[in-house]
Each structure stands twice: as structure tokens, then as C-alpha cells.
Design an enzyme around this catalytic site. Sequence first.
Site, PDB file in Angstrom:
ATOM      1  CB  SER A 278      25.331  32.180   5.510  1.00  0.00           C
ATOM      2  OG  SER A 278      26.693  31.855   5.262  1.00  0.00           O
ATOM      3  CE  LYS A 279      31.292  32.932   6.520  1.00  0.00           C
ATOM      4  NZ  LYS A 279      30.574  31.941   5.697  1.00  0.00           N
ATOM      5  N   PRO A 280      27.643  37.444   8.872  1.00  0.00           N
ATOM      6  CG  PRO A 280      28.396  37.508  11.097  1.00  0.00           C
ATOM      7  CD  PRO A 280      28.584  36.763   9.794  1.00  0.00           C
TER       8      PRO A 280
END
Length: 357
Positions: free
Chosen positions: A177-179
Site C-alpha cells: 500500500s505504500k507509494p
Amino acid sequence: MDQQLNIRTELEYGLFNNLRHGQYILGTEVFELEKQLARFIGVKHCISVGSGTDALLLSLLAADVSALDEVITSPFNFIAAAQMIAFIGAKPVFVDIDPETYNLDVNLLEAAITPQTRAIIPANLYGQCADYDSINAIAQTYRLMVIEDATQSFGARYKNRWSGSLTQMSCTGFTPSKPLGAYGDAGACFTNDDLLADKLRRLRVHGQKERYHHELIGINSRLDTIQANVLLAKLKIFPKEITARMEVGNRYTESLQNKVKTPVIQSYNQSCYSQYTIEVDERDLVRDKLAKRGIPTAVNYPLPLHLQPALSYLIQDKGSLPIAEAASKRVLSLPMDAYLTPEMQQEIIDAVKNAVK
């Protein structure tokens, strides 16, 4: 899916090459990733690990934090930092947050320092860095280690420096879910200190510098090569994606700033918008209205850490950290993605405006 299509060739080449050479843990691609990540944020050393939580734990161990020590951190964050402090027997000490940035309020920091304080872990919430010049200056006065928690801010900038390069040691996670996200758990620690880097590399392999010779009590936290291949492919397009995320964030703010409380980005910061978080009245009602229109939302974080049952032994009562408690009742994160088209975003904006009428 849009991102995956952009890097499908690099992904398939990397994954099949990994299958051919068979080095599934700490393969050559892992060390190449470490070089590229360190170069990207401008530090000497990147030490890849199995997860962001492991990165926090290893950073604490490298800083020689132990039982009876105190570590200052934020109560408005995922539990990982506080949990790892408690896990090694130290005491998490919570300092309330700034109501605009949700990051640790530096004006309250010095009052929380005691003779037992060993380190400070500021969390960079929602993609924006905390005020590190002020935090580092206070830490230097009291000879404390500062560990930047860049889990939500990898790709952000603070006074023209990249997140992850702002303290003696930093850590981040690369969950999907992180950039910049892997296809599973992954993490890294960063430092310019040669001795800290060497210690972190030993700690991630059971404290050994050479096989079967264990100098430290460490853990097993090695990044697998498949995740390194995924991150290498994603890193090639990461700068463009950060620019796109900033454009999405700016568009949200321009359209919603008179309807809800929108993120306040400090003039010296560039946020990577790991989440785009607003504040609303009657949050549950607003979420329900958005859900009926097919728009997903998230609440990060509905219960501050000092009120979590696992940390109840710290005896910080309800009302003791009022800003964090107030924010926990009002924050709402909207869809955020580098591939969110203006048309998709306008649909979300219109739905939010209608929901908060």
C-alpha cells in the site's frame, strides 16, 4: 494494475532471472537495490530487511536501546514503533501531535525528556516529514539518537532533502500500500554512519559477521530477492509517480479546502501523500454516504496508541493527549493513487462535497 502494466517487462525479466539463478534470499539484486535506494535519498548505506517493523526493531537494537530506557514517539501512528520499543523492554513515551500536520509537536518534546530517555522516533504521518531541524537540535542537546520513521514518507522531501536522510538513522517499510511498495513485506534502514551500518547488517543475520560466528544478539530479517526485483522495477518510475501523487493531492485540496479540513503541508515540505487525509464531522455518516456511491475510505487511526489495550500498562488516561484523541475521531482518508485520473478524482470530490452538506 496500471502500474503493473507499466513495468511488466522489467518485472517478468527480474522474476524469471531470479528463478534461474536461485538466490532467493540476499541475492545480487538485493544489494543492487540497496545501492539504488541509498543513492536515491543521498545516504551512504541502505540495509534492506524483511519488513518495516523489523527495520524499527533493528534500529532500536543498533542504537543500544534496552530495558529501562525510554523512547519518545507519537501516539498517532500505526503501533509498530511503540510496539517494538515495548518489545525490547523499553518504555514508549508519547508526545502529543501538531493539529495541522499530525506529526509530533516539537514544542512539547523537551518536556518529555528524562534521564532515562535514549532515543526519539518521530513518525512522518500521511507522507509529510516532521520538523527534523528542531527535533535534531533538541536531541543533540540531550545526546539522544533520532530514528526517522519514514514508513509513510519515503519519497517526500524536507527542506530539499529526501525523507530517510534526515537523522542519524532511519527506517521504512515497503508494504504493497505504500507509494513505493513491494508485493509482500519488505523494509530498509538507512544511515551515513559506517559503524551503525555494519551493526545493522550483522543484526539482520542473527548478529553474525561471518557464518556461525555470532557477535551480537540479532534476528533473522533478510529481504528476499523476489521483493528486491519488484522494488527495482518500481523504483525506475517512482519519481514520476511521486509527482503524480502530488498533483492528485493538490487537486483534492484545491477542490475541498472550503468544504472539509484538508492537509496542511508546511512550506518547507513536499508530501508524497501516502494517504490523503481530511477531517470531517460525523465521520461514520460521511463514510456510509461515500460507500453507497462505491468510494472506499479508510480511518488511520481510530484509537491513539496510549489508549490501546496492549499498552494500557503505561497508564496514560483518556484526555492526556487531547490533540491525538480529537484527530482520531475525525480523520478520513480518501482514495490516493498515482494513476487516479482527473475524471475519477472529480467523482470522489463531488461525492465528498455532497456527503458533508
